[in-house]
Scaffold this active site. Structure first.
Site, short mmCIF file in Angstrom:
data_model
loop_
_atom_site.label_atom_id
_atom_site.label_comp_id
_atom_site.label_asym_id
_atom_site.label_seq_id
_atom_site.Cartn_x
_atom_site.Cartn_y
_atom_site.Cartn_z
N HIS A 1 -84.56 -2.21 26.72
CA HIS A 1 -84.60 -1.67 25.36
C HIS A 1 -85.76 -0.69 25.19
O HIS A 1 -85.57 0.45 24.75
CB HIS A 1 -84.72 -2.82 24.35
CG HIS A 1 -84.90 -2.37 22.93
ND1 HIS A 1 -83.86 -2.30 22.04
CD2 HIS A 1 -85.99 -1.93 22.27
CE1 HIS A 1 -84.32 -1.84 20.88
NE2 HIS A 1 -85.61 -1.60 20.99
N GLU A 2 -86.95 -1.16 25.51
CA GLU A 2 -88.13 -0.31 25.30
C GLU A 2 -88.06 0.95 26.15
O GLU A 2 -88.50 2.02 25.75
CB GLU A 2 -89.42 -1.08 25.57
CG GLU A 2 -89.67 -2.24 24.61
CD GLU A 2 -89.56 -1.88 23.14
OE1 GLU A 2 -89.85 -0.71 22.77
OE2 GLU A 2 -89.16 -2.75 22.35
N HIS B 1 -86.28 3.74 24.42
CA HIS B 1 -87.18 4.55 23.57
C HIS B 1 -87.98 5.53 24.44
O HIS B 1 -88.18 6.68 24.08
CB HIS B 1 -88.20 3.66 22.86
CG HIS B 1 -87.65 2.81 21.76
ND1 HIS B 1 -86.97 3.33 20.69
CD2 HIS B 1 -87.72 1.47 21.54
CE1 HIS B 1 -86.64 2.34 19.84
NE2 HIS B 1 -87.08 1.20 20.35
N HIS C 1 -86.04 8.53 25.29
CA HIS C 1 -85.92 9.40 24.11
C HIS C 1 -87.17 10.29 24.01
O HIS C 1 -87.08 11.47 23.67
CB HIS C 1 -85.77 8.51 22.86
CG HIS C 1 -85.09 9.15 21.69
ND1 HIS C 1 -84.93 8.49 20.50
CD2 HIS C 1 -84.55 10.37 21.51
CE1 HIS C 1 -84.32 9.29 19.64
NE2 HIS C 1 -84.07 10.44 20.23
ZN ZN Z 1 -86.87 -0.75 19.60
#
Ligand code: ZN
Length: 661
Positions: free
Chosen positions: A448-449, A452, A455
């Site tokens: 998940h991290e 980011h 991105h």
């Molecule tokens: Zn998050």
């Protein structure tokens, strides 16, 4: 000896302008903040005083260029304040936070600057979009208000910023000061050997610190019911002094919304989000309540049957684990040996990114973080060109706040010619000895991290204001949630889930069981989240002037009226430890995770329909979405990726919330 020069006064000379953590001392921060604020105000004065007619270049781009010393200082400081906040760092944060709020007001309440901005035109879509963002920022910051109203707004902003610091610090203190202390190791029966060792103190007692959420991980393991009850009660009762802080903050936010012309703080908070209106959020959350509660009640019956008595909230995780084992023959502890941290990172998280985007990672042992736990990697594109730096800080420590997150140390922008430096923080318990073995939840969080981080790393935009993850917060969780899909993608899982001692791949039957168990307990997970989102919403739909006498009673009434007051499933965060909304940037924004998950589930469907883990799919996602940061309307980027507007069905299906046959 010569005086150590302040490393923030000039640009870092390290590769990618990584902050020179080896040279940074606590005493550098305050003078650098002060010089940074002074310089930026002088730069803004020069923009306003420019005799040339206002243009995009001499106004918007000039604002974007301003404040370099301040930005360098703030990005390094707040990274450290979140991940390694010593007492000295905490004192600096307390001092500097209200001054930064005041500084921001000095820019955004500058009428001449606002007047100048209003006369500028953008030459292309990116310029026009950025210009409009600035105009909206100024209006929402109070640029249209008269002098006495602006005065009041300044006071409100400063008090709000002053309050969020003690809220967070009380919480960090409570995690150890209000921790569960046990004298008799027999009461910790069920805990893994390494967790028990980590809990052992020099004086022979055992301490279980309070982690982030209501439901402490140890509740799934502790066999002694009384110990579970004590741990649970400490968790939900922690940091009571924060209740008063929360009431004050919610009241001030309601007043500020009123001043700015919005009926509630929630309406103010969502106006510049993709949700746009409070009604849209309420409709979305409302759709989920009834099917989720029905799902939870079915789950509760199964747990009571397993326990043989009426269970209490501190029993849920323990019996859920038993039912999980019985139904799927899946023991979480059996999986840990296959999830060794370094392998998960390099052969899992990085591997998936390599397969999708063609990127590669090289460790840079010469580039240091603020703590020896931090590892630095240089990231390269398929053609060998540099993308940026990725810093990884996996371990929990007493000076780190709870949870997991990504943040930037340098924002990518063409304007300043800078490449991104991003980092991920996790809160994995550091073993006293031996390898770090993760739970599957921790594996998922790492993916998940890193979503980011991608991105941020793939950002390819003109201006820092719209770089990387600078998108509305109800959009920002979307790419990171999509990246979670690769944690269980067969080719990726097979590449990283290997036994840490034997190197044997995770047995297929364990993989199958793990997948079958994925929808298990989703009623609980969805409801504890929804209850927290609705609690946040209740605090931020207060009418201006509405008085809350008793925070606990307010919380109970809010959950009841939203239809989510299930005694066995308390909110993931209660008011006194809801840092997202009282110490972070998520006030009236906790709904964002599920809002983003609608986009996520719909995008996962797209990848599955299109053969999944391929370079073509990665490039499409990167080009239409990840590379654009906030430089275009995010929903337009979504539509370019997906080919249409989002559908909600994939989310309902994923969480088992479609009507049962
Ligand atoms: Zn998050």
């Amino acid at each position: 000896m010569t005086e150590n020069p302040n490393p923030f006064f000039g640009p870092s000379t390290l590769p990618y302008r990584l902050p020179a953590f080896d040279d940074i001392r606590d005493e550098h921060y305050l003078p650098a903040f002060q010089r940074g604020m002074d310089e930026q105000l002088a730069e803004i004065d020069a923009v306003v005083a420019d005799p040339e007619p206002p243009t995009f270049a001499n106004t918007v781009a000039a604002i974007e260029r301003s404040g370099q010393v301040l930005k360098r200082t703030a990005m390094a400081f707040f990274t450290v304040a979140a991940s390694d906040a010593t007492d000295a760092v905490r004192d600096i944060e307390t001092e500097v936070s209200p001054r930064l709020a005041e500084h921001r007001d000095a820019i955004y309440l500058n009428r001449e600057l606002y007047q100048r901005l209003r006369q500028v035109d953008g030459a292309d879509d990116e310029e026009s979009w950025l210009l409009e963002k600035y105009r909206v920022d100024f209006v929402r910051a109070g640029a249209d208000l008269d002098e006495p109203q602006q005065e009041r707004l300044r006071a409100l902003n400063q008090e709000l910023s002053r309050l969020s610091t003690p809220f967070q610090q009380n919480l960090v203190d409570a995690s150890t000061a209000e921790a569960l202390v046990v004298d008799d190791p027999a009461l910790l029966d069920g805990l893994s050997e390494s967790d028990r060792k980590a809990a052992e103190q020099d004086d022979g007692t055992y301490v279980l610190p309070l982690l982030n959420y209501t439901n402490q991980p140890a509740l799934a393991e502790l066999t002694d019911r009384g110990t579970r009850q004590r741990l649970y009660e400490l968790s939900i009762g922690r940091a009571v002094q924060n209740r008063e802080v929360a009431v004050r903050m919610a009241t001030l936010r309601a007043e500020r919304a009123d001043l700015l012309g919005y009926p509630t703080h929630a309406a103010f908070a969502v106006a510049d989000q993709t949700a746009k209106t409070a009604d849209a959020v309420e409709e979305m959350l409302g759709q989920l309540v009834a099917p989720t509660v029905a799902n939870v009640r079915r789950e509760a019956e199964a747990l009571a049957a397993e326990a043989g008595f009426a269970i209490e909230p501190w029993d849920w995780a323990f019996y859920a684990e038993k039912v999980r084992k019985a139904r799927f023959d899946l023991d979480s502890a059996e999986m840990r040996p296959y999830f060794e941290l370094d392998r998960v990172l390099r052969d899992g998280v990085f591997h998936a990114a390599a397969r999708l985007y063609g990127v590669t990672f090289g460790e840079r042992a010469d580039l240091h973080g603020y703590n020896s736990d931090v590892t630095t990697f240089e990231v390269f594109d398929e053609d060998g060109s540099s993308i940026g730096l990725f810093l990884f800080d996996p371990y929990a420590r007493p000076t780190k706040r709870g949870g997991a997150w990504m943040n930037n140390l340098v924002d990518q922008s063409h304007l300043l010619g800078e490449l991104p430096v991003v980092m991920n923080n996790l809160n994995v318990t550091k073993p006293v000895e031996g390898p770090t073995l993760l739970s599957f939840d921790e594996v998922r969080t790492a993916f998940h991290e890193f979503g980011h981080a991608l991105h941020g790393l793939f950002s390819d935009v003109g201006y820092p204001r719209v770089s990387g993850t600078e998108v509305p917060r109800d959009f920002v969780e979307y790419p990171s949630q999509v990246n979670e899909m690769w944690a269980t993608w067969p080719e990726v899982l097979a590449n990283y889930a290997k036994h840490h001692e034997t190197g044997e791949p995770m047995p297929t039957e364990l993989v199958d069981k793990m997948k079958a168990a994925e929808t298990f307990n989703q009623g609980f997970a969805t409801l504890e989240y929804l209850a927290a989102a609705l609690l946040d919403w209740a605090w931020h739909t207060l009418e201006p002037g509405q008085v809350v006498e008793d925070a606990e009673a307010f919380e109970a009434a809010a959950l009841a009226s939203a239809g989510v007051a299930e005694p066995l499933v308390p909110p993931r965060y209660r008011t006194s430890y809801f840092a997202h909304v009282f110490a972070g940037g998520y006030s009236a924004g906790y709904y964002s995770y599920i809002w983003s998950e609608v986009l996520d589930a719909d995008s996962v469907d797209w990848f599955e329909e299109n053969e999944g883990l391929t370079r073509a799919n990665g490039d499409h996602f990167r080009r239409t979405l990840l590379s654009r940061g906030g430089s275009v309307d995010p929903m337009q980027a979504f539509r370019e990726f997906r080919g249409r507007d989002p559908h909600i069905e994939p989310l309902l299906r994923r969480r088992g919330l479609l009507p049962q046959d």
